[in-house]
Design a protein around this motif. Sequence first.
Motif, PDB file in Angstrom:
ATOM      1  N   ALA A 256       0.824  -1.211   0.000  1.00  0.00           N
ATOM      2  CA  ALA A 256       0.000   0.000   0.000  1.00  0.00           C
ATOM      3  C   ALA A 256       0.856   1.258   0.000  1.00  0.00           C
ATOM      4  N   GLY A 257       1.919   1.262   0.820  1.00  0.00           N
ATOM      5  CA  GLY A 257       2.780   2.435   0.894  1.00  0.00           C
ATOM      6  C   GLY A 257       3.450   2.747  -0.425  1.00  0.00           C
ATOM      7  N   LEU A 258       3.977   1.702  -1.089  1.00  0.00           N
ATOM      8  CA  LEU A 258       4.636   1.907  -2.377  1.00  0.00           C
ATOM      9  C   LEU A 258       3.624   2.364  -3.426  1.00  0.00           C
ATOM     10  N   THR A 259       2.432   1.813  -3.371  1.00  0.00           N
ATOM     11  CA  THR A 259       1.400   2.213  -4.336  1.00  0.00           C
ATOM     12  C   THR A 259       1.042   3.683  -4.163  1.00  0.00           C
ATOM     13  N   MET A 260       0.851   4.117  -2.918  1.00  0.00           N
ATOM     14  CA  MET A 260       0.510   5.530  -2.681  1.00  0.00           C
ATOM     15  C   MET A 260       1.669   6.447  -3.063  1.00  0.00           C
ATOM     16  N   THR A 261       2.903   5.989  -2.812  1.00  0.00           N
ATOM     17  CA  THR A 261       4.062   6.786  -3.212  1.00  0.00           C
ATOM     18  C   THR A 261       4.124   6.918  -4.731  1.00  0.00           C
ATOM     19  N   THR A 262       3.844   5.824  -5.431  1.00  0.00           N
ATOM     20  CA  THR A 262       3.830   5.856  -6.891  1.00  0.00           C
ATOM     21  C   THR A 262       2.783   6.834  -7.394  1.00  0.00           C
ATOM     22  N   MET A 263       1.623   6.825  -6.773  1.00  0.00           N
ATOM     23  CA  MET A 263       0.559   7.763  -7.147  1.00  0.00           C
ATOM     24  C   MET A 263       1.010   9.202  -6.923  1.00  0.00           C
ATOM     25  N   ASP A 264       1.702   9.439  -5.810  1.00  0.00           N
ATOM     26  CA  ASP A 264       2.190  10.789  -5.515  1.00  0.00           C
ATOM     27  C   ASP A 264       3.204  11.249  -6.559  1.00  0.00           C
ATOM     28  N   VAL A 265       4.066  10.334  -7.008  1.00  0.00           N
ATOM     29  CA  VAL A 265       5.069  10.699  -8.011  1.00  0.00           C
ATOM     30  C   VAL A 265       4.392  10.994  -9.352  1.00  0.00           C
ATOM     31  N   VAL A 266       3.347  10.228  -9.674  1.00  0.00           N
ATOM     32  CA  VAL A 266       2.570  10.519 -10.890  1.00  0.00           C
ATOM     33  C   VAL A 266       2.009  11.932 -10.810  1.00  0.00           C
ATOM     34  N   ARG A 267       1.450  12.296  -9.676  1.00  0.00           N
ATOM     35  CA  ARG A 267       0.905  13.646  -9.497  1.00  0.00           C
ATOM     36  C   ARG A 267       2.023  14.697  -9.560  1.00  0.00           C
ATOM     37  N   HIS A 268       3.173  14.374  -8.977  1.00  0.00           N
ATOM     38  CA  HIS A 268       4.309  15.304  -8.981  1.00  0.00           C
ATOM     39  C   HIS A 268       4.685  15.696 -10.405  1.00  0.00           C
ATOM     40  N   HIS A 269       4.568  14.761 -11.330  1.00  0.00           N
ATOM     41  CA  HIS A 269       4.928  15.030 -12.718  1.00  0.00           C
ATOM     42  C   HIS A 269       3.751  15.558 -13.536  1.00  0.00           C
ATOM     43  N   GLY A 270       2.692  15.946 -12.860  1.00  0.00           N
ATOM     44  CA  GLY A 270       1.563  16.570 -13.539  1.00  0.00           C
ATOM     45  C   GLY A 270       0.528  15.601 -14.056  1.00  0.00           C
ATOM     46  N   GLY A 271       0.646  14.325 -13.701  1.00  0.00           N
ATOM     47  CA  GLY A 271      -0.327  13.336 -14.135  1.00  0.00           C
ATOM     48  C   GLY A 271      -1.412  13.109 -13.106  1.00  0.00           C
ATOM     49  N   ALA A 272      -2.380  12.265 -13.453  1.00  0.00           N
ATOM     50  CA  ALA A 272      -3.489  11.950 -12.555  1.00  0.00           C
ATOM     51  C   ALA A 272      -3.657  10.436 -12.488  1.00  0.00           C
ATOM     52  N   PRO A 273      -3.456   9.835 -11.316  1.00  0.00           N
ATOM     53  CA  PRO A 273      -3.622   8.385 -11.190  1.00  0.00           C
ATOM     54  C   PRO A 273      -5.045   7.953 -11.508  1.00  0.00           C
ATOM     55  N   ALA A 274      -5.167   6.830 -12.192  1.00  0.00           N
ATOM     56  CA  ALA A 274      -6.481   6.289 -12.529  1.00  0.00           C
ATOM     57  C   ALA A 274      -7.007   5.371 -11.437  1.00  0.00           C
ATOM     58  N   ASN A 275      -6.120   4.950 -10.535  1.00  0.00           N
ATOM     59  CA  ASN A 275      -6.540   3.964  -9.548  1.00  0.00           C
ATOM     60  C   ASN A 275      -5.507   3.814  -8.440  1.00  0.00           C
ATOM     61  N   PHE A 276      -5.935   3.194  -7.364  1.00  0.00           N
ATOM     62  CA  PHE A 276      -5.052   2.584  -6.371  1.00  0.00           C
ATOM     63  C   PHE A 276      -5.239   1.089  -6.523  1.00  0.00           C
ATOM     64  N   CYS A 277      -4.160   0.343  -6.713  1.00  0.00           N
ATOM     65  CA  CYS A 277      -4.254  -1.115  -6.776  1.00  0.00           C
ATOM     66  C   CYS A 277      -2.913  -1.711  -6.398  1.00  0.00           C
ATOM     67  N   GLU A 278      -2.897  -2.486  -5.316  1.00  0.00           N
ATOM     68  CA  GLU A 278      -1.662  -3.153  -4.921  1.00  0.00           C
ATOM     69  C   GLU A 278      -1.932  -4.641  -4.771  1.00  0.00           C
ATOM     70  N   ILE A 279      -0.972  -5.441  -5.249  1.00  0.00           N
ATOM     71  CA  ILE A 279      -1.176  -6.891  -5.215  1.00  0.00           C
ATOM     72  C   ILE A 279      -0.082  -7.629  -4.462  1.00  0.00           C
ATOM     73  N   GLY A 280       1.097  -7.033  -4.323  1.00  0.00           N
ATOM     74  CA  GLY A 280       2.141  -7.622  -3.491  1.00  0.00           C
ATOM     75  C   GLY A 280       2.452  -9.056  -3.841  1.00  0.00           C
ATOM     76  N   GLY A 281       2.621  -9.881  -2.790  1.00  0.00           N
ATOM     77  CA  GLY A 281       2.980 -11.279  -2.995  1.00  0.00           C
ATOM     78  C   GLY A 281       1.907 -12.085  -3.688  1.00  0.00           C
ATOM     79  N   GLU A 282       0.688 -11.537  -3.772  1.00  0.00           N
ATOM     80  CA  GLU A 282      -0.393 -12.243  -4.449  1.00  0.00           C
ATOM     81  C   GLU A 282      -0.342 -12.054  -5.964  1.00  0.00           C
ATOM     82  N   ALA A 283       0.666 -11.325  -6.438  1.00  0.00           N
ATOM     83  CA  ALA A 283       0.768 -11.068  -7.877  1.00  0.00           C
ATOM     84  C   ALA A 283       0.820 -12.366  -8.670  1.00  0.00           C
ATOM     85  N   TYR A 284       1.417 -13.391  -8.079  1.00  0.00           N
ATOM     86  CA  TYR A 284       1.573 -14.644  -8.815  1.00  0.00           C
ATOM     87  C   TYR A 284       0.224 -15.296  -9.112  1.00  0.00           C
TER      88      TYR A 284
END
Length: 376
Positions: A256-284
């Motif tokens: 969750a923390g990395l996902t929110m940080t990624t969203m913040d960096v997207v905003r920092h560069h003038g973009g707009a996140p389309a979603n919050f979605c984190e899957i972690g170890g369940e990615a497999y």
Amino acid sequence: MNFEEHAAKPLLAAAGIKIPASVLVRDGEAAVEAARKLGACIVKAQVPTGKRGKAGGIKPADTPAEAKTRAAAILGMEIDGHVVEKVLIEEKSDIKREYYAAVLNDPSSKAPVVLFSTEGGMDVEEIAAKTPEKLRRAAVDVRRGFSREEALALLDGLDLSGIEEVVSDTLEKLYRAYAAGDAELLEINPLAVTESREVVALDCKFVLDDSAIKRREELAGQGTPEKLTGLEARGEEAGIKYIELDGDVCVLANGAGLTMTTMDVVRHHGGAPANFCEIGGEAYTKAATALDIVLSKPGIKSLVVNFCGAFARCDVMMDGFLTAWESLQPEIPVFFSIAGTGDEEAIKMLKERLSMEPLPDMDMACEAAVRSARES
């Protein structure tokens, strides 16, 4: 989790704060019976949102017949996306003055803060904007709680016509109810003073901290779950935390923390996140479902994937993601940031299976995704 007024007020009553007598009803005939019992009353729409009065969802009724008419008019209304299915028939109070009182989580001080204003009946945003000097604040040390002395200090200098002790007692009890209820927000607006100098909570807004839902199942059962979009409902059914946002840059990350940080960096560069979605170890095992949900949002233009190997290995997450990508075969531009345990193996997979390389870091991956969205 939000609570409707009728479900929130019992928390105040349990703490010793006076609330008006009321009856919850779902039809006009029940409104008649409630009004006969209570006399002159207020008919109030029960939905988990504010500004009900401005939307026409709160009306006075002097007789049982009028209560029936008011209830019939309010039931079925739509207020801020919520259809009114029940109304609260509440005894009318003889109001002399209206105050505002609340306790909420304050991110800036990382502590609860008690708020009080003599400008009751207004939204706190309006109070802060129009009369900021009348909105008093007191940060609370959770180790000590909120004392009567601190409450009196918060009220110092305000013209409360000699009822400072009663109001300070109410603020002290409000904080206790906030702490006992695992609240993010507990608000009384208005906190009324009657002609007989009683202090009464005429409305209450309660937001339960979502992290407390599992340990407060009985309390949570009285709340109103957040209204989900179709994609959010799909995520919940699959056990994936997905929140739909208004932007066009999709985000998929682990933790969750990395996902929110990624969203913040997207905003920092003038973009707009389309979603919050984190899957972690369940990615497999859940990557195909998560990716399909993320890419199903209309209007998306790019995707940034950010994997950081810590509790989950990058290569395991990448294998799950690539299998999902190969199955779905989307055409959206995608940009990767990969670092941590298993990153070398994950990068090798990405090169072999998608003929792609990750960007050097998260900042560059997010910037590229934002630029791609603009260009498209």
